[in-house]
Design a protein around this motif. Structure first.
Motif, short mmCIF file in Angstrom:
data_model
loop_
_atom_site.label_atom_id
_atom_site.label_comp_id
_atom_site.label_asym_id
_atom_site.label_seq_id
_atom_site.Cartn_x
_atom_site.Cartn_y
_atom_site.Cartn_z
N VAL A 65 0.89 -1.40 -0.08
CA VAL A 65 0.03 -0.12 -0.02
C VAL A 65 0.95 1.30 0.09
O VAL A 65 0.62 2.32 -0.70
CB VAL A 65 -1.02 0.18 1.24
CG1 VAL A 65 -1.62 1.36 1.13
CG2 VAL A 65 -2.20 -1.15 1.05
N GLN A 69 0.76 4.40 -2.94
CA GLN A 69 0.79 5.68 -2.53
C GLN A 69 2.06 6.45 -2.76
O GLN A 69 1.86 7.65 -3.43
CB GLN A 69 0.41 5.76 -1.03
CG GLN A 69 -0.79 5.02 -0.35
CD GLN A 69 -0.80 5.12 0.98
OE1 GLN A 69 0.07 4.96 1.54
NE2 GLN A 69 -2.11 4.97 1.41
N GLY A 88 -4.24 5.77 -5.90
CA GLY A 88 -4.66 5.89 -4.79
C GLY A 88 -5.82 5.06 -4.47
O GLY A 88 -5.97 4.86 -3.49
N HIS A 89 -6.79 5.08 -5.37
CA HIS A 89 -8.08 4.26 -5.02
C HIS A 89 -7.65 2.94 -4.95
O HIS A 89 -8.19 2.09 -4.10
CB HIS A 89 -9.02 4.32 -6.25
CG HIS A 89 -10.18 3.31 -6.34
ND1 HIS A 89 -11.09 3.68 -5.45
CD2 HIS A 89 -10.26 2.41 -7.18
CE1 HIS A 89 -11.99 2.59 -5.58
NE2 HIS A 89 -11.34 1.78 -6.72
N ASN A 92 -6.23 2.22 -1.57
CA ASN A 92 -7.29 2.16 -0.37
C ASN A 92 -8.09 0.83 -0.44
O ASN A 92 -8.82 0.23 0.26
CB ASN A 92 -8.32 3.21 -0.55
CG ASN A 92 -7.52 4.58 -0.18
OD1 ASN A 92 -6.60 4.57 0.51
ND2 ASN A 92 -8.03 5.81 -0.83
N GLN A 93 -8.27 0.31 -1.72
CA GLN A 93 -9.27 -0.74 -2.17
C GLN A 93 -8.35 -2.04 -1.53
O GLN A 93 -9.09 -2.91 -0.82
CB GLN A 93 -9.31 -0.90 -3.68
CG GLN A 93 -10.13 -2.20 -4.04
CD GLN A 93 -10.23 -2.23 -5.56
OE1 GLN A 93 -10.77 -1.67 -6.26
NE2 GLN A 93 -9.99 -3.69 -6.14
N LYS A 95 -6.00 -2.04 0.75
CA LYS A 95 -6.11 -2.12 2.25
C LYS A 95 -7.28 -2.53 2.89
O LYS A 95 -7.48 -3.47 3.86
CB LYS A 95 -5.82 -0.63 2.72
CG LYS A 95 -5.72 -0.22 4.15
CD LYS A 95 -4.51 -0.80 4.68
CE LYS A 95 -4.37 -0.48 6.39
NZ LYS A 95 -3.16 -1.18 6.79
N SER A 96 -8.51 -2.25 2.26
CA SER A 96 -9.83 -2.70 3.00
C SER A 96 -9.92 -3.89 2.54
O SER A 96 -10.80 -4.68 3.47
CB SER A 96 -10.90 -1.74 2.44
OG SER A 96 -11.03 -1.67 0.96
N ASP A 99 -6.92 -6.29 4.74
CA ASP A 99 -6.37 -5.75 6.09
C ASP A 99 -6.81 -6.92 7.21
O ASP A 99 -5.98 -6.83 8.03
CB ASP A 99 -7.16 -4.34 6.55
CG ASP A 99 -6.23 -3.73 7.77
OD1 ASP A 99 -4.99 -3.58 7.28
OD2 ASP A 99 -6.72 -3.15 8.39
#
Length: 788
Positions: A65, A69, A88-89, A92-93, A95-96, A99
């Motif tokens: 991630v 970034q 960036g999207h 986040n995708q 990571k969610s 995680d």
């Protein structure tokens, strides 16, 4: 990044397969922009079935991630702005998504990288074949190409029968329309009775002419439809024959070979690998079989919709039964054990296993996830299971945590059940035969499940047996249990009755198994040389021949291997060999890989080798008389007879000794050892393994240091300046080449060696016992310590 560069050059079906690896679970843009970083990470070092590895996987996720970034922040310009938003999207995708389950990310990326490597390798092999003018490829690539060609042939045949079926359906629908038209004409003729005679005659003539034309067409078309159906039936029969041939090749050859590689991996053979390739083939088979089955069922429906005279019902019924048998064989055969339970299984100890259904994703089995149960069964029960006989008892023991639900991993497309915390609570043993011990009794873990496909249209009860396991209750049984497992893994034949193995094998066959085991434990390509194997043959057969050809056609029995003790010893051939392996694995692996240990040399050979070398030359050989022992043999002057040179053998070291002081440090302690055979200065070989000097005194205390001393070869210590003698003149080890050999114990009266190299274990003490005894003696006369 090299793999990604090559992957981008793929074409056709290979490119399509590569693109199919990516999606919402892992976008292809992430692979592209982080290609170098992704390929540099140690994804394979993470154990996916070990929950303790989750922290390592989490770090990889966080680093991924962060890299995304960072990449996003470096984008500039108008195009860069859009890419910045997209990357960036994705950060986040990911990571969610991962995680809470970072191990799934590792599983996903490993699957992608391995699949890309396979596709690139296959493409390279095909290109090499074409570039060399069609010269013969290696057998593996050639076999894979044949399988892929057969799949293409099956795909075309299935597409052709699909087109023919649609044509048949269209023609049959038109036939039914004309048949209805004929019925309408018949009804019109029947209604003419109420008309005046003149009008009736005119209308009747027209309708009868029309009816005759339609009936003639119906007669011809019925014959055409019947032929159409028979032709389609023949095409399906050919497709089924091709499917059977392809399935036999994949299940009875490729899958069996994979299982054999898995079995040899238990002896230290190379990792089995290739399971993802097998799954892709099995999924293609499942897809094609299911398509053909659906076509046959549609053909049955058409036949029922419009019955015509002929054998079609019987033909279609047989086709349906045949293709159901094919898919049943595929499903039941592809329920496999991906990760075997340990083959030496200790009671009350946690163990793991993984089972996988290779066609689970393709048949959508995960829509109603099946549960898998594991039970342990005896050899007799395993025989009964393979004969489809019912067994009186369900199991021969009790396994805790033996139920697990199969999970579908979207990233890899695999359906598997991970048993992570099983434990064998108890075992029920059978009556043993003759000289058979508990460590020769074999069990197996049975995994079974039940699930349905096609909306409960087909229900499957699947089961698979693990490799044989030997159950022990104490660590002291591990050695003999490992022997049983090694013999079974090495010499079991495909399709055997559980768990029959030959009682005798050729000596070269056993050599291959021993070499495989040894190399695996050393984690090195340096295995057993021909001279090593001759030494082992001499030990196994009590022979003195140095010619390897003399042993080429000799056989060794299981009894010689691990039931009967070696002559004059209280241990077997395997127990001696396994002791060597354990010693090397725990303490001496780097020295073996450096070539510093000859090992497999007897006393007489060592003497002959050393007497031709200068004094102080030494070698390391395994003890003949002690399990897991290694001794130092060296040549030196006879202190009792001037001008005579003798070969001396030190009392063997064992694991206990090396837990006190390492081999390298012990060799450093002995100043009379100068050259490692044949002529390598000892410090050149061992200095990198010497223990660094100890720290200086702290809080007024100095640390004592253990040194090895051989009294007959100890150089007298000089008196230190400044008064009282001390054995702790410096806390650090002496520098390389320092002639002073400081020791904390006095000269020992116990004889640790003799000029002939013989020793009696009952009359001597090993180093550990000697240290313990010395540490219990008053130490005031051995060193002086500073007081704070």
């Amino acid at each position: 990044m090299a793999v990604w560069i090559q992957a981008q050059q793929l074409q056709g079906e290979a490119l399509h397969q590569m693109q199919a690896l990516y999606g919402q679970h892992f976008p292809i843009e992430v692979r592209h922009y982080l290609a170098q970083w992704i390929e540099s990470q140690l994804w394979d070092s993470v154990e996916l079935d070990n929950p303790a590895e989750e922290a390592k996987a989490k770090r990889l996720l966080d680093n991924l991630v962060a890299e995304l970034q960072r990449k996003a922040q470096h984008q500039v310009g108008e195009d860069g702005f859009l890419l910045k938003i997209k990357l960036g999207h994705y950060a986040n995708q990911l990571k969610s998504t991962y995680d809470r389950c970072p191990l799934e990310l590792v599983r996903c990326i490993r699957h992608i990288l391995h699949s890309e490597q396979r596709l690139v390798q296959e493409a390279t092999n095909v290109s090499a074949s074409c570039g060399s003018g069609g010269q013969a490829m290696d057998s593996l690539s050639q076999r894979h190409q044949q399988i892929n060609q057969a799949f293409e042939e099956l795909r075309l045949a299935t597409q052709e029968t699909e087109n023919e079926l649609r044509n048949l359906q269209h023609n049959q629908e038109y036939f039914i329309i004309q048949y209805q038209e004929n019925l309408r004409i018949q009804a019109q003729l029947s209604s003419l009775a109420s008309l005046p005679p003149a009008e009736r005659t005119q209308r009747e003539t027209t309708l009868q002419s029309k009816r005759a034309t339609v009936e003639a067409w119906l007669t011809r078309e019925a014959s055409t439809l019947q032929k159409y159906r028979l032709d389609l039936s023949e095409q399906h029969q050919k497709s089924l024959a091709l499917l059977r041939k392809q399935q036999t090749l994949i299940l009875d050859e490729e899958l069996i070979q994979w299982k054999r590689r898995q079995q040899l991996a238990g002896n230290g053979g190379p990792p089995e690998g290739g399971l993802d390739v097998l799954q892709s083939w099995c999924e293609k088979l499942a897809d094609l079989i299911w398509q053909n089955r659906q076509q046959i069922r549609r053909c049955e429906h058409l036949t029922q919709q419009l019955p015509l005279p002929g054998p079609m019902e019987e033909l279609l019924s047989k086709l349906n039964a045949d293709i159901t048998d094919i898919i049943s064989a595929l499903v039941t055969s592809t329920f496999i054990i991906e990760k075997q339970p340990p083959q030496v299984l200790k009671t009350q100890t946690k163990f793991a296993a993984t089972v996988r259904l290779l066609v689970g994703g393709k048949l959508n089995v995960h829509m109603n996830p099946p549960q898998v149960k594991a039970v342990i069964v005896s050899e007799q029960q395993a025989k009964a299971l393979l004969k489809n006989e019912s067994t009186r008892n369900d199991s021969s023991g009790e396994i805790l945590n033996n139920n697990c639900v199969m999970e579908y991993h979207q990233a890899t497309g695999t359906l598997s059940a991970h048993f992570r915390n099983m434990s064998l609570k108890r075992i029920k043993r059978s009556d043993r035969r003759g000289a058979e011990s508990v460590t020769e009794e074999k069990f197996t873990v049975l995994f079974e499940s039940q699930f349905s496909v096609g909306g409960n249209e087909l229900v499957f009860h699947v089961k698979t047996l693990s490799l044989p396991v030997v159950v022990i209750v104490h660590g002291s049984q591990d050695n003999n249990a490992t022997a049983t497992v090694l013999w079974d893994n090495a010499f079991a034949e495909p399709g055997r009755v559980p768990f029959i193995v030959p009682d005798k094998v050729l000596w070269p066959q056993l050599c291959e198994a021993l070499d495989m085991k040894y190399k695996a434990e050393m984690h090195s390509g340096r295995g057993l040389s021909e001279d090593n194997l001759v030494f082992l043959a001499q030990k196994a057969f009590s022979s003195s021949s140095n010619n390897p050809e003399d042993y080429r056609n000799m056989t060794i029995s299981w009894a010689q291997f691990n039931r009967e003790s070696l002559p004059g010893r209280n241990f077997t051939f395997w127990q001696w060999f396994d002791g060597v392996v354990e010693l090397m694995k725990k303490h001496l692996k780097p020295h073996w890989n450096d070539g510093a240990i000859l090992g497999f040399v007897n006393k007489q050979q060592a003497q002959d080798m050393l007497l031709s070398k200068p004094n102080g030359t030494f070698l390391l050989r395994f003890s003949d008389s002690e399990i897991g022992g290694i001794t130092i043999a060296w040549v030196a002057e006879n202190p009792n007879k001037a001008g005579e040179r003798l070969v001396w053998n030190l009392l063997p070291y064992t694991t206990k000794d090396f837990s006190i002081r390492s081999l390298a440090d012990r060799i450093s302690d002995l100043n009379h050892l100068l050259f490692l055979y044949p002529d390598r200065p000892k410090d050149e070989v061992f200095a990198k393994y010497y223990t660094p000097p100890l720290s200086k005194a702290v809080d007024g205390y100095v640390k004592p240091q253990i040194r090895q001393v051989v009294p007959e070869f100890t150089t007298p210590n000089p008196e230190p300046t400044g008064g009282n003698p001390t054995f702790m003149d410096q806390a650090a080890s002496p520098s390389v080449g320092n002639p002073n050999n400081f020791g904390i114990y006095p000269a020992m009266s116990d004889t640790m060696l003799d000029a002939d190299g013989d020793f009696d274990l009952e009359d001597t003490m090993d180093v550990a016992r000697h240290v313990e005894e010395l540490l219990r003696r008053p130490m005031a006369n051995q060193w002086s310590s500073q007081q704070s």
